[in-house]
Design an enzyme around this catalytic site. Structure first.
Site, short mmCIF file in Angstrom:
data_model
loop_
_atom_site.label_atom_id
_atom_site.label_comp_id
_atom_site.label_asym_id
_atom_site.label_seq_id
_atom_site.Cartn_x
_atom_site.Cartn_y
_atom_site.Cartn_z
N TRP A 138 0.81 -1.22 0.00
CA TRP A 138 0.00 0.00 0.00
C TRP A 138 0.85 1.27 0.00
CZ3 TRP A 138 -5.22 1.56 0.79
CH2 TRP A 138 -5.39 2.86 1.28
N ASN A 165 0.20 5.66 0.38
CA ASN A 165 -0.61 6.88 0.32
C ASN A 165 0.30 8.10 0.22
OD1 ASN A 165 -1.02 5.79 3.30
ND2 ASN A 165 -1.45 7.93 3.55
N ASP A 166 0.13 9.12 1.02
CA ASP A 166 0.73 10.44 0.77
C ASP A 166 2.20 10.44 0.30
OD1 ASP A 166 -1.50 10.65 2.35
OD2 ASP A 166 -0.55 11.82 3.92
N PHE A 170 3.98 8.76 10.40
CA PHE A 170 3.02 9.44 9.54
C PHE A 170 3.72 10.51 8.69
CE2 PHE A 170 -1.54 8.74 11.40
CZ PHE A 170 -1.38 7.38 11.25
N ARG A 197 -0.67 16.66 13.17
CA ARG A 197 0.23 15.90 12.29
C ARG A 197 0.59 16.60 10.98
NH1 ARG A 197 -4.57 12.92 12.63
NH2 ARG A 197 -5.93 13.18 10.82
N ASP A 198 1.54 15.96 10.29
CA ASP A 198 1.99 16.31 8.95
C ASP A 198 2.81 17.61 8.91
OD1 ASP A 198 0.37 14.12 8.46
OD2 ASP A 198 -1.31 15.30 7.72
N GLU A 256 -5.33 18.36 6.82
CA GLU A 256 -4.18 17.47 6.75
C GLU A 256 -3.14 18.02 5.77
OE1 GLU A 256 -5.73 13.11 7.99
OE2 GLU A 256 -6.02 13.56 5.88
N TRP A 308 -8.97 8.27 0.06
CA TRP A 308 -9.53 7.51 1.19
C TRP A 308 -10.95 7.08 0.84
CZ3 TRP A 308 -5.91 5.90 4.07
CH2 TRP A 308 -4.82 6.71 4.38
C1 FRU Z 1 -3.35 12.03 4.84
C2 FRU Z 1 -3.03 11.30 6.13
C3 FRU Z 1 -2.13 12.14 7.01
C4 FRU Z 1 -1.40 11.14 7.84
C5 FRU Z 1 -1.25 9.98 6.87
C6 FRU Z 1 -1.33 8.62 7.50
O1 FRU Z 1 -3.73 11.20 3.82
O2 FRU Z 1 -4.22 10.96 6.80
O3 FRU Z 1 -2.81 13.11 7.77
O4 FRU Z 1 -0.18 11.60 8.29
O5 FRU Z 1 -2.28 10.11 5.92
O6 FRU Z 1 -1.02 7.62 6.60
#
Ligand code: FRU
EC number: 3.2.1.26
Length: 512
Positions: A40, A42-43, A102, A165-166, A229, A311
């Site tokens: 998987w 994501n970001d 994260f 976060r982030d 985010e 998501w």
């Molecule tokens: C955004 C997010 C962030 C977090 C990460 C977790 O897509 O939800 O806020 O750090 O993905 O995988």
């Protein structure tokens, strides 16, 4: 001494090595978008030009094609087109990032590649708010192996905040600044998203300066986002840009129709004050575009890459063992108070056979063609002044069983429509962007095995709008057609290139 997460890093590395290149031949695996070798993604995280190479990290779970305790995957490139997968950079499991590393960013601190990311800890499974999020650091001198340095920012702006976060860090006048997303709750326990601003002299000791911006002031009551985010803050042209991914915005008219949004507010920055001067604008008009990050190239271009997925959507490639990829890198420019995005010019190296048709005129008719590869770049110029068809455009990735992805100009709505209701497996839905007020519309299209990215331009400006969506057609759906419905359509030029498979070309087993 070995940190507790070291074992997790070795396990993740083994999973990636074991996967090798086996997925690269699966039917939806992208040929020119960064994609995980297994599991998987994501970001995008930590985008940076460091010691002559571009680095892209990403949220990664290498053990299954589902979201799990987050690792940082890692790839690098010299040309923004061919990306080499590197060993996994970060694995969770230490006291400060026990349940996930994260999203975050990277900075070059005097030759040390420094990652600032969120350590995620689940305190209880009873509530999604029972979490602890702290900002952590990891460093590397070779740009491949990272040493965790632990927590650098522990306290959120208010003690009751748990979603925090982030981090995104930049240097300005000898000071480091950081923006971080956080959530507060109102009396009804409805979340409100914000971005906090911190300052530091050494990247390790951070002081809360203020809330840079918050949802209360930006979105109308009832339409607001419960969390902001992945914030990013930078200058473009003569403006400052606050870019972020607000969660929970309600659709209104054609706006915010995506599951989750990603966009920006333009304003003025006089440290430490950001004065917003525009409303929130979405960056992309497709189905699958989230958590974009931006970085600067060696020649000063601002480039953006987003997670090319979403998501809570369907992800048919999970059955093949992978999920998620990145969008093409896009150059950002500011034109008339609006960010425009164009694919980086480096993509042209992938062009192979070229097919050019000049002036196709259709009157309530179709003009079929066949694609010799699912990897295609298309440039189509549509003469709006000379056309009067009710709908006119392209059907792509078609087969004889009715599979097709439609992209067309709709004169009654004055919009450009992407319809993926018959595109293939699972994913459905329509998205659209405004039809530019112009005499000629330019559609610049990139088709990969499971995606379509469209850049819309007018007479003068390329990339006024982009539409980015994942599609999952059959492997042999390689037919296409231009069409005009109820009236005639004049296409001034129609160019197509088959594109090389950059992922296959770059894959090197030795690197991972
Ligand atoms: C955004 C997010 C962030 C977090 C990460 C977790 O897509 O939800 O806020 O750090 O993905 O995988």
């Amino acid at each position: 001494m070995e940190s507790p997460s070291y074992k997790n890093l070795i396990k993740a590395e083994d999973a990636q090595k074991k996967a090798g290149k086996q997925l690269l031949s699966s039917k939806w695996y992208p040929g020119f978008h960064v994609t995980p070798l297994t599991g998987w993604m994501n970001d995008p995280n930590g985008l940076i030009f460091f010691k002559g190479e571009y680095h892209l990290f990403y949220q990664y779970y290498p053990f299954a094609p589902v979201w799990g305790p987050m690792h940082w995957g890692h790839a690098k490139s010299r040309d923004l087109v061919h990306w080499e997968t590197l060993p996994v950079a970060l694995a969770p499991g230490d006291s400060f990032d026990r349940d996930g590393c994260f999203s975050g960013c990277a900075v070059d601190d005097n030759g040390v590649l420094t990652l600032i990311y969120t350590g995620h800890i689940v305190l209880s499974n009873d509530s999604p708010d029972a979490i602890r999020e702290v900002q952590c650091m990891a460093t590397s001198t070779d740009g491949i192996h990272f040493q965790k340095e632990g927590i650098v920012l522990e306290n959120p702006p208010m003690p009751q905040v748990t979603h925090f976060r982030d981090p995104r860090v930049w240097k300005e006048n000898n000071h480091w600044f950081m923006v971080v997303g956080y959530r507060t709750d109102d009396e009804k326990h409805q979340g409100i998203g914000h971005v906090a601003l911190y300052k530091s002299g050494n990247l390790k000791d951070w002081v809360f300066v203020k809330t840079l911006l918050g949802d209360n002031s930006q979105f109308p009551p009832g339409k607001r986002a419960f969390m902001w985010e992945c914030p990013d803050f930078f200058s473009l042209g003569n403006r400052s840009v606050l870019m972020f991914s607000p969660q929970g915005l309600k659709a209104s008219g054609y706006k915010n129709r995506n599951l989750f949004q990603n966009g920006y507010i333009l304003g003025k920055w006089q440290a430490p004050q950001f004065t917003p001067e525009t409303a929130f604008h979405e960056l992309d008009y497709g189905h699958d575009f989230y958590a974009a990050q931006r970085f600067e190239t060696k020649d000063g271009r601002q480039i953006l890459i987003a997670w090319f997925d979403m998501w809570e959507n369907q992800k048919p490639s999970q059955r093949d063992g992978w999920a998620g990829c990145m969008t093409l890198p896009r150059k950002l420019d500011l034109i008339d108070d609006k960010i425009v995005m164009t694919p980086v010019k480096e993509m042209e190296v992938l062009r192979q056979s070229e097919k050019i048709e000049s002036v196709v005129t259709l009157s309530d008719a179709e003009h079929p063609f066949t694609m010799d590869s699912p990897l295609q770049e298309i440039e189509l110029i549509f003469d709006l002044e000379k056309s009067n068809a009710y709908q006119a455009g392209l059907a792509l990735r078609c087969n004889d069983k009715g599979q097709e992805t439609l992209l067309y100009i709709d004169r009654s709505q004055n919009r450009i429509i992407l319809d993926r209701n018959r595109s293939g497996q699972n994913v459905k839905g329509i998205r659209s962007c405004p039809l530019p007020n112009t005499s000629k519309v330019r559609l610049h299209i990139f088709l990969d095995r499971s995606s379509i990215e469209i850049f819309v331009g007018d007479d003068q400006t390329q990339g006024l709008y982009s539409i980015s969506s994942r599609i999952f057609p059959d492997k042999d759906s390689l037919k296409g057609r231009l069409f005009a419905i109820e009236g005639y359509a004049v296409f001034d030029s129609f160019k197509r290139w088959a594109l090389q498979d950059a992922n296959l070309a770059t894959f090197s087993n030795d690197a991972c």
